[in-house]
Design an enzyme around this catalytic site. Sequence first.
Site, PDB file in Angstrom:
ATOM      1  N   ASP A  81       9.754  15.547   9.765  1.00 19.45           N
ATOM      2  CA  ASP A  81       9.686  15.194   8.683  1.00 19.45           C
ATOM      3  C   ASP A  81       7.960  15.302   8.301  1.00 19.45           C
ATOM      4  O   ASP A  81       7.418  14.468   7.743  1.00 19.45           O
ATOM      5  CB  ASP A  81       9.999  13.717   8.164  1.00 19.45           C
ATOM      6  CG  ASP A  81      10.191  13.455   6.621  1.00 19.45           C
ATOM      7  OD1 ASP A  81      10.124  14.540   6.237  1.00 19.45           O
ATOM      8  OD2 ASP A  81      10.339  12.287   6.278  1.00 19.45           O
TER       9      ASP A  81
ATOM     10  N   LYS B 211       5.101  -2.305   8.289  1.00 16.80           N
ATOM     11  CA  LYS B 211       5.944  -1.349   7.814  1.00 16.80           C
ATOM     12  C   LYS B 211       7.250  -2.314   7.709  1.00 16.80           C
ATOM     13  O   LYS B 211       7.952  -2.396   8.716  1.00 16.80           O
ATOM     14  CB  LYS B 211       6.233  -0.149   8.536  1.00 16.80           C
ATOM     15  CG  LYS B 211       7.220   0.559   7.846  1.00 16.80           C
ATOM     16  CD  LYS B 211       7.273   2.034   8.386  1.00 16.80           C
ATOM     17  CE  LYS B 211       8.455   2.976   8.014  1.00 16.80           C
ATOM     18  NZ  LYS B 211       8.183   4.399   8.570  1.00 16.80           N
TER      19      LYS B 211
ATOM     20  N   ILE C  34       0.800  -1.103  -0.050  1.00 20.20           N
ATOM     21  CA  ILE C  34       0.019  -0.106   0.213  1.00 20.20           C
ATOM     22  C   ILE C  34       0.789   1.296   0.047  1.00 20.20           C
ATOM     23  O   ILE C  34       0.439   2.425  -0.373  1.00 20.20           O
ATOM     24  CB  ILE C  34      -1.113   0.108   1.072  1.00 20.20           C
ATOM     25  CG1 ILE C  34      -0.330  -0.251   2.591  1.00 20.20           C
ATOM     26  CG2 ILE C  34      -2.464  -0.966   1.029  1.00 20.20           C
ATOM     27  CD1 ILE C  34      -1.202   0.034   3.616  1.00 20.20           C
TER      28      ILE C  34
HETATM   29  N1  LIG Z   1      -0.750   2.502   8.916  1.00 25.54           N
HETATM   30  C1  LIG Z   1      -0.915   2.967   7.830  1.00 25.54           C
HETATM   31  N2  LIG Z   1      -2.081   2.559   7.266  1.00 25.54           N
HETATM   32  C2  LIG Z   1      -2.214   2.903   5.706  1.00 25.54           C
HETATM   33  N3  LIG Z   1      -1.185   3.240   4.752  1.00 25.54           N
HETATM   34  C3  LIG Z   1      -0.032   3.463   5.680  1.00 25.54           C
HETATM   35  C4  LIG Z   1       0.218   3.546   6.916  1.00 25.54           C
HETATM   36  N4  LIG Z   1       1.658   3.328   7.179  1.00 25.54           N
HETATM   37  C5  LIG Z   1       2.035   3.879   5.857  1.00 25.54           C
HETATM   38  N5  LIG Z   1       1.086   3.917   5.013  1.00 25.54           N
HETATM   39  C6  LIG Z   1       1.519   4.333   3.620  1.00 25.54           C
HETATM   40  O1  LIG Z   1       2.848   3.937   3.282  1.00 25.54           O
HETATM   41  C7  LIG Z   1       3.467   5.038   2.977  1.00 25.54           C
HETATM   42  C8  LIG Z   1       4.989   5.065   3.266  1.00 25.54           C
HETATM   43  O2  LIG Z   1       4.941   4.928   4.600  1.00 25.54           O
HETATM   44  P1  LIG Z   1       6.215   5.519   5.615  1.00 25.54           P
HETATM   45  O3  LIG Z   1       6.028   7.119   5.425  1.00 25.54           O
HETATM   46  O4  LIG Z   1       6.117   5.273   6.969  1.00 25.54           O
HETATM   47  O5  LIG Z   1       7.519   5.010   4.899  1.00 25.54           O
HETATM   48  P2  LIG Z   1       9.071   5.617   4.807  1.00 25.54           P
HETATM   49  O6  LIG Z   1       9.844   4.849   4.104  1.00 25.54           O
HETATM   50  O7  LIG Z   1       9.420   5.966   6.315  1.00 25.54           O
HETATM   51  O8  LIG Z   1       8.528   7.066   4.057  1.00 25.54           O
HETATM   52  P3  LIG Z   1       9.507   8.015   3.662  1.00 25.54           P
HETATM   53  O9  LIG Z   1       9.787   8.276   2.193  1.00 25.54           O
HETATM   54  O10 LIG Z   1       9.052   9.619   4.203  1.00 25.54           O
HETATM   55  O11 LIG Z   1      11.116   7.915   4.144  1.00 25.54           O
HETATM   56  C9  LIG Z   1       2.639   6.256   3.482  1.00 25.54           C
HETATM   57  O12 LIG Z   1       2.739   7.354   2.797  1.00 25.54           O
HETATM   58  C10 LIG Z   1       1.192   5.727   3.321  1.00 25.54           C
HETATM   59  O13 LIG Z   1       0.552   6.064   2.265  1.00 25.54           O
END
Ligand SMILES: Nc1ncnc2c1ncn2[C@@H]1O[C@H](COP(=O)(O)OP(=O)(O)OP(=O)(O)O)[C@@H](O)[C@H]1O
Length: 477
Positions: free
Chosen positions: A284, A188, A166
């Site tokens: 962020d 995640k 997702i």
């Molecule tokens: N609890 C959740 N429920 C639904 N979608 C989620 C959830 N957590 C994350 N997502 C989706 O996944 C995407 C990426 O998550 P996240 O920002 O935590 O990843 P990241 O790799 O840490 O991002 P960044 O590019 O900011 O480093 C979010 O923008 C969202 O669309």
Amino acid sequence: MTSNGELNLEENPKDLPSSERGENRRNSEVKPDDSICDGSNQNSPRGVLEIPISSADSDGSSSSGSEPSAVDRTIAPDGLVLESHSLQWRTLIGGLILRKKRTMMRLSTFPPATAGLGLRRTPSEKDRIESVEITAETGRGRPSWRSFDHQELAAATNNFSSDKLIGKGGHAEVYKGCLADGQLVAVKRLTKKDNEEERIGDFLSELGIIAHVNHPNAAQLLGFSVEGGLHLVLRFSPHGSLASELHGSKEGLEWKVRFKIALGIAEGLLYLHEGCQRRIIHRDIKASNILLTEDFQPQISDFGLAKWLPDKWTHHIVFPIEGTFGYLAPEYFMHGVVNEKIDVFAFGVLLLELITGRRAVDSSRQSLVIWAKPLLDANNVKQLADPSLGDAYDAEEMRRALLVASMCIHHLSTSRPDMNWVVRLLKGEEGSAELMGRELRPKLARPPQFDACDSEDYTCSRYLNDLHRHKQLALEQ
Ligand SMILES: Nc1ncnc2c1ncn2[C@@H]1O[C@H](COP(=O)(O)OP(=O)(O)OP(=O)(O)O)[C@@H](O)[C@H]1O
């Protein structure tokens, strides 16, 4: 989450050449399959963990040699502070730090009492941490979270299949999952492949912060898993991120919902800055890091860059600068200065996105702040308000939102309100604007390191020049 030295350029993924899609874009969102979940599917410290357990759990070998009730404190190699009463917890963290340091020490050298506690002492052993209560502040009751084993997460996500993907950020893939009891979750998985040490550091840091956070406007941690990769298990947010709803959906968001989202994010940030046991700076704040619940309550997510500051510190200087271009306050991108005011600045940009419907950085790499500044100064509501709203907005709420946005993106951090004022101003509390004007300046002492960006000599036009220069640098990387 953003890696060291990397700056996100917020772009419309649709505007990227197809070869770059998924590679360059951050926080790309992938539509999940809609299968019904019926339960049948199987420097400064970066984070703090505090888990109280009964003194019976103390093995007497605490790193500090303290009373059983005292908090044990471990400083991880990257400055992460780990505080715990729990032998179990220390074992997990200790194990991860050991892996991080790549020592040859065998994890089985931990006392036998640590058996079955989240780290595999032998590859075949599946360990489990019992549900552990944490000392987060109340806001929605005492949270509890637990360790998941890999099989449980694999079953929930159909073996991490691509149709459950997702979201994809810079450092993680996020999968929609359904636990055996029918609960929907977001799993995640940290994906940064090149450097295991950094990945573990990022994981501990994010876990250490999110485990503390307990507020309706912050993402809720359900647990984690360190088997077969590093995973955080979060409550699933059905509407995905604010970025996808605001910029990616045809229907758009009506003003009432936008205003509710703005207020919710402000309250979440106020909690992180002032209401939480620790003073947490998110670092962020951006539209793709705001998740939306069923009834469009915003939840601040992605604590991968978050830092906590000791109470007495006015600020902290960090290097390298991490974050997302378009949301970075000048004192941060110029000098690495971190305190609450960099979140306030980013919140101002987010508010502008909600007001205008524009991205923080558009497809032609135009910064929203640069575009909006003159319009805000001229109080040009008609030009600023999202054309897709037409006249369907509450003029008084719009006036307040514009006032707050304009104050939050002020180039001088001392002239920005704190989140307490932001909430009061957005709510239209009587006399809040006048009171704030009177109280703001005398209240805020100016630390010397701020001088470069925080003197009256630092004008708005110098700031805009710096911003242009910074954009060029970011684009050249
Ligand atoms: N609890 C959740 N429920 C639904 N979608 C989620 C959830 N957590 C994350 N997502 C989706 O996944 C995407 C990426 O998550 P996240 O920002 O935590 O990843 P990241 O790799 O840490 O991002 P960044 O590019 O900011 O480093 C979010 O923008 C969202 O669309």
